[in-house]
Every structure is written in C-alpha cells, then in structure tokens.
Motif scaffolding. Structure first.
Motif, PDB file in Angstrom:
ATOM      1  N   UNK A 270      84.244 -19.706 -29.518  1.00 16.72           N
ATOM      2  CA  UNK A 270      82.809 -18.851 -29.981  1.00 16.72           C
ATOM      3  C   UNK A 270      82.267 -18.543 -28.551  1.00 16.72           C
ATOM      4  N   UNK A 271      81.858 -19.517 -27.912  1.00 18.43           N
ATOM      5  CA  UNK A 271      81.042 -19.669 -26.437  1.00 18.43           C
ATOM      6  C   UNK A 271      81.904 -18.637 -25.595  1.00 18.43           C
ATOM      7  N   UNK A 272      83.296 -18.694 -25.491  1.00 19.39           N
ATOM      8  CA  UNK A 272      84.026 -18.010 -24.842  1.00 19.39           C
ATOM      9  C   UNK A 272      83.875 -16.609 -25.078  1.00 19.39           C
ATOM     10  N   UNK A 273      83.697 -16.091 -26.417  1.00 19.75           N
ATOM     11  CA  UNK A 273      83.678 -14.820 -26.859  1.00 19.75           C
ATOM     12  C   UNK A 273      82.295 -14.327 -26.272  1.00 19.75           C
ATOM     13  N   UNK A 280      70.706 -20.137 -20.693  1.00 16.80           N
ATOM     14  CA  UNK A 280      70.731 -20.729 -22.196  1.00 16.80           C
ATOM     15  C   UNK A 280      71.014 -22.293 -22.127  1.00 16.80           C
ATOM     16  N   UNK A 281      70.021 -23.111 -22.887  1.00 16.53           N
ATOM     17  CA  UNK A 281      70.143 -24.516 -22.761  1.00 16.53           C
ATOM     18  C   UNK A 281      70.703 -25.184 -24.333  1.00 16.53           C
ATOM     19  N   UNK A 282      70.260 -24.205 -25.178  1.00  6.47           N
ATOM     20  CA  UNK A 282      70.145 -24.741 -26.701  1.00  6.47           C
ATOM     21  C   UNK A 282      71.057 -23.581 -27.564  1.00  6.47           C
ATOM     22  N   UNK A 283      71.739 -24.099 -28.650  1.00 11.18           N
ATOM     23  CA  UNK A 283      72.177 -23.211 -29.781  1.00 11.18           C
ATOM     24  C   UNK A 283      71.378 -23.641 -30.984  1.00 11.18           C
ATOM     25  N   UNK A 284      70.935 -22.451 -31.579  1.00  8.87           N
ATOM     26  CA  UNK A 284      70.048 -22.657 -32.729  1.00  8.87           C
ATOM     27  C   UNK A 284      70.863 -22.192 -33.860  1.00  8.87           C
ATOM     28  N   UNK A 285      70.966 -22.874 -34.966  1.00 11.43           N
ATOM     29  CA  UNK A 285      71.885 -22.562 -36.221  1.00 11.43           C
ATOM     30  C   UNK A 285      70.854 -22.508 -37.093  1.00 11.43           C
ATOM     31  N   UNK A 293      61.092 -28.312 -48.224  1.00  7.73           N
ATOM     32  CA  UNK A 293      59.385 -27.789 -48.108  1.00  7.73           C
ATOM     33  C   UNK A 293      59.303 -26.505 -48.460  1.00  7.73           C
ATOM     34  N   UNK A 294      60.264 -25.647 -48.215  1.00  6.08           N
ATOM     35  CA  UNK A 294      60.012 -24.367 -48.072  1.00  6.08           C
ATOM     36  C   UNK A 294      60.306 -23.738 -46.761  1.00  6.08           C
ATOM     37  N   UNK A 295      60.827 -22.672 -46.301  1.00  4.95           N
ATOM     38  CA  UNK A 295      61.041 -22.217 -45.000  1.00  4.95           C
ATOM     39  C   UNK A 295      62.419 -22.322 -44.876  1.00  4.95           C
ATOM     40  N   UNK A 296      62.835 -21.375 -43.769  1.00  6.64           N
ATOM     41  CA  UNK A 296      64.347 -21.367 -43.585  1.00  6.64           C
ATOM     42  C   UNK A 296      64.782 -22.465 -42.871  1.00  6.64           C
ATOM     43  N   UNK A 297      65.760 -22.949 -43.359  1.00  9.07           N
ATOM     44  CA  UNK A 297      66.276 -24.472 -42.600  1.00  9.07           C
ATOM     45  C   UNK A 297      67.377 -23.972 -41.414  1.00  9.07           C
ATOM     46  N   UNK A 298      66.813 -24.565 -40.174  1.00  6.78           N
ATOM     47  CA  UNK A 298      67.658 -24.481 -39.004  1.00  6.78           C
ATOM     48  C   UNK A 298      67.760 -25.713 -38.111  1.00  6.78           C
ATOM     49  N   UNK A 299      68.490 -25.762 -37.247  1.00  3.15           N
ATOM     50  CA  UNK A 299      68.674 -27.027 -36.409  1.00  3.15           C
ATOM     51  C   UNK A 299      69.173 -26.390 -35.146  1.00  3.15           C
ATOM     52  N   UNK A 300      68.652 -27.438 -33.747  1.00  2.00           N
ATOM     53  CA  UNK A 300      69.017 -26.815 -32.547  1.00  2.00           C
ATOM     54  C   UNK A 300      69.923 -28.092 -32.057  1.00  2.00           C
ATOM     55  N   UNK A 301      70.726 -27.494 -31.342  1.00  2.00           N
ATOM     56  CA  UNK A 301      71.874 -28.520 -30.312  1.00  2.00           C
ATOM     57  C   UNK A 301      71.843 -28.271 -28.881  1.00  2.00           C
ATOM     58  N   UNK A 302      71.992 -29.110 -28.230  1.00  2.00           N
ATOM     59  CA  UNK A 302      72.477 -28.862 -26.845  1.00  2.00           C
ATOM     60  C   UNK A 302      73.510 -28.267 -26.517  1.00  2.00           C
ATOM     61  N   UNK A 303      73.745 -27.126 -25.702  1.00  2.00           N
ATOM     62  CA  UNK A 303      74.801 -26.068 -25.578  1.00  2.00           C
ATOM     63  C   UNK A 303      75.998 -26.961 -25.126  1.00  2.00           C
ATOM     64  N   UNK A 304      75.853 -27.989 -24.183  1.00  2.00           N
ATOM     65  CA  UNK A 304      76.980 -28.556 -23.785  1.00  2.00           C
ATOM     66  C   UNK A 304      77.778 -29.393 -24.912  1.00  2.00           C
TER      67      UNK A 304
END
Length: 378
Positions: A270-273, A280-285, A293-304
């Motif tokens: 996906x990154x290659x595409x 860019x340092x982080x990928x946010x999902x 507790x309400x509110x959209x679920x998300x999480x952050x990962x180091x791009x490497x």
C-alpha cells in the motif's frame, strides 16, 4: 551490590547437605524452638535455599516469562516463543510471583520474631550488635514508605499524564527499540485456536449496515494525507494485489491470546502505491466503529513499522472472509504490537507528520481515554 561483591556466594549451596539441614531448620521453626541465629557469618540451610531460589530462580523466571508476554519479543523468538507461549508464560509468571509473596511474608515475619534489634542492626546499620543503632533507621524507612504510599494514589490520579510521560521517558525507548525487531514467529495450522475471542465496540451506523447488506461491494478504503498519490481501494482492488497469508499469535492487552491464519495485502505494498512524503512519520487508522466512550475509534502507528514483513491489511481469517465480529471488511495485523493497536473495520488511513491535534493528542482512542501508550510492542 550483591554481584559487585562476593556476597552472592553466600546464597549458593555447595553440598547436598543443605536439603536435610533445611528440613531440620524448618521443623525447629515450626516447633517455635528456633535454631541459633548465625546469619551474620553464614546462613542456615533453610535461609540459603530461600535466598537461592529467590535470586537465582524466581527473579530470572519472572523477568523472562514477563517479557514472553510481549508480542514483539515472543513473536521474535521462534520455537521458544511458541513452546513458552503467552498463556504458559503467564501461568509460570504467576507461580513465580506467588513465591515472592510467600518469601516477603515469611521474611518479614522472621525479622520480627527472631530478634528485631539484631536483624535491623544487620540490615540498616551493617553491624553485629545487640543495641538499637539500626532500629531508628528501620523506623525512618517505614515512615518514608508509608508516606510515599499515602501520597502516591492521589498524586497519580491528579497528574496521570505526568506519570505517563515520566514512564515514557524511562522505558519508551526500550519499547521503541523493540519495534525494530522483525517479528518472525509463524505457526502451523495445528496451532490455530479453536476459539478466537472477539472484542471491541461493534460498528453501529447506517453506513456500515448498508455496506454489510451489499457484501461490501461499495466499500472504499481511503488512503491519503501526506502522500504523493491519494487512492481509494475497493475490496476487489485489494484482493487483486499480492496476497500474504500468515499464522500468528494475537496478544490482547487484557491478557488473553489466540492464534489465527490471516490473509490480506501487505501494508508495504500500500505504501509503495500511495508513496508517503518524506515528512510523513505516522500512519493513522480510522475505524467505521466508535470507541466504548463514544467518538470514532482510531490509532496511530510509526510509519516504519508499517513496512514490517508481517504487517498486513487482513480481509481473511482462517481461510474464510473476515467476519463482522473480527473486523470485516478489513483489519490491521501488526504482529509486534498489542491487539488494541490493530484497528478493525478500517475506514481510512491518513499519513501525517504529527498526531498532537488528533483526539486528545495521545496517539489513539485507548491512548486518549485509558492512558495506554501509542507504542505497545511490550
């Protein structure tokens, strides 16, 4: 200090006589006819065995089995991580800490009933004396521990983020370092768990219900942010890309684990595409589901970490299309992180320079609400 001197030699039995001597000593203690105390020069058999087990067996076993509950470490150790899997390691870990509880209780009681003055002199003044020279220091230590205990909970509640940041400074670099270890432990079909526990707040929206009713034909994974080529991938698009299958262990922060076979597209493809920009340092999902507790679920990962060989976007589980319970149509598998980092029901991925302006700025939904760390390989 124990190993910087030769004092550790006092703890190591050198003859088999230590076992009958320890039994004899235990009988004397049980009869309240205490043996002559000579620990200033040498430990009796029971003391020596107790200290030996604590220092040379229980301590290293506790450390080792504690580390084996980490996804980054366990999934790096191949056969050792499989034989001493998380649940085996956790059981051994519990037994070793039960020993510590027993040792502390027994040791503390014996300090009081076998000669409080002499023992506190040994421990707090470093002298062999029948006087009271060590006792005031013992009392002072008790007071300091009591005050610290009394103040700790209110302080940590009032300054929870400060405590978290302090912990991040102390051990965050270790957690970050372990992310660089390539997770290599792949298992066989015989290791697949008969039941794989589902958790997380399910999607509850008309959008998701429509996607589910259409068998995800209209699903689009939006990938954007700091990339050269923003894209939207349908599920069919993803299935035309190179597929990777892997049988791995899932580590939940709640303590349970499970093994499953996952199939999907590598995040590195996906990154290659989309070609993230240099800044860019982080990928946010982002998930299609809300958090508890309400509110959209998300999480952050180091791009490497998204380029790891076993980091994939999974659309299959155990040879079948991913179920709704386990994150359909798409979920992240990042095998050197704890389970809450692996976002289910993925809606979008954004590449960013910083995550300070997302949510509460801590790097994810659970990180914002429950003081988890945004890097959780341990």
């Amino acid at each position: 200090m124990l190993f910087a001197t030769d004092q550790w030699l006092r703890l190591v039995p050198v003859t088999w006589d230590v076992f009958p001597n320890a039994l004899s000593t235990a009988i004397q203690y049980a009869s309240l006819n205490f043996p002559t105390e000579s620990s200033w020069t040498r430990y009796n058999g029971l003391q020596q065995l107790s200290y030996f087990v604590t220092v040379f067996i229980a301590a290293p076993v506790s450390i080792t089995t504690g580390l084996l509950q980490s996804p980054a470490i366990s999934n790096r150790l191949g056969l050792l991580g499989t034989v001493l899997n998380r649940q085996v390691a956790r059981s051994i870990h519990f037994i070793s800490f039960t020993w510590f509880v027993f040792f502390i209780l027994a040791h503390g009681i014996m300090v009081f009933i076998t000669g409080l003055r002499e023992n506190t002199n040994h421990m707090f003044a470093g002298v062999k004396s029948a006087g009271w020279i060590g006792f005031p220091f013992f009392v002072l230590a008790l007071v300091l521990v009591g005050v610290a205990w009394w103040a700790a909970s209110p302080f940590t509640i009032r300054h929870a983020r400060l405590v978290q940041k302090t912990g991040r400074i102390l051990v965050g670099w270790i957690k970050g370092f372990s992310e660089w270890w390539e997770p290599t432990a792949e298992l066989s079909e015989s290791d697949i768990s008969p039941h794989f526990w589902p958790n997380g707040t399910m999607p509850n929206s008309a959008e998701y219900e429509d996607l589910l009713a259409g068998k995800f034909r209209d699903y689009r994974l939006r990938v954007g942010g700091m990339v050269e080529t923003p894209r939207q991938f349908s599920l069919a698009d993803l299935k035309t890309m190179r597929k990777q299958q892997q049988i791995t262990t899932h580590f939940c922060i709640q303590g349970w684990s499970g093994v499953a076979e996952w199939g999907g597209v590598k995040m590195s493809d996906i990154l290659d595409v989309v070609k993230p920009l240099p800044g860019a340092r982080y990928a946010v999902f982002y998930s299609l589901a809300d958090g508890s507790d309400g509110g959209r679920y998300y999480d952050v990962h180091e791009i490497f970490n998204m380029r790891h060989r076993l980091t994939i976007l999974a659309y299959e589980m155990n040879g079948e299309p991913l179920s709704v319970l386990h994150g359909a149509p798409l979920r992240l598998r990042c095998e050197n992180e704890l389970g809450f980092k692996m976002v289910k029901w993925i809606a979008a991925i954004d590449f960013v320079r910083d995550f300070g302006d997302l949510g509460a700025g801590q790097g994810g939904y659970n990180e914002d609400h429950e003081f988890y760390g945004y890097r959780m390989p341990i």
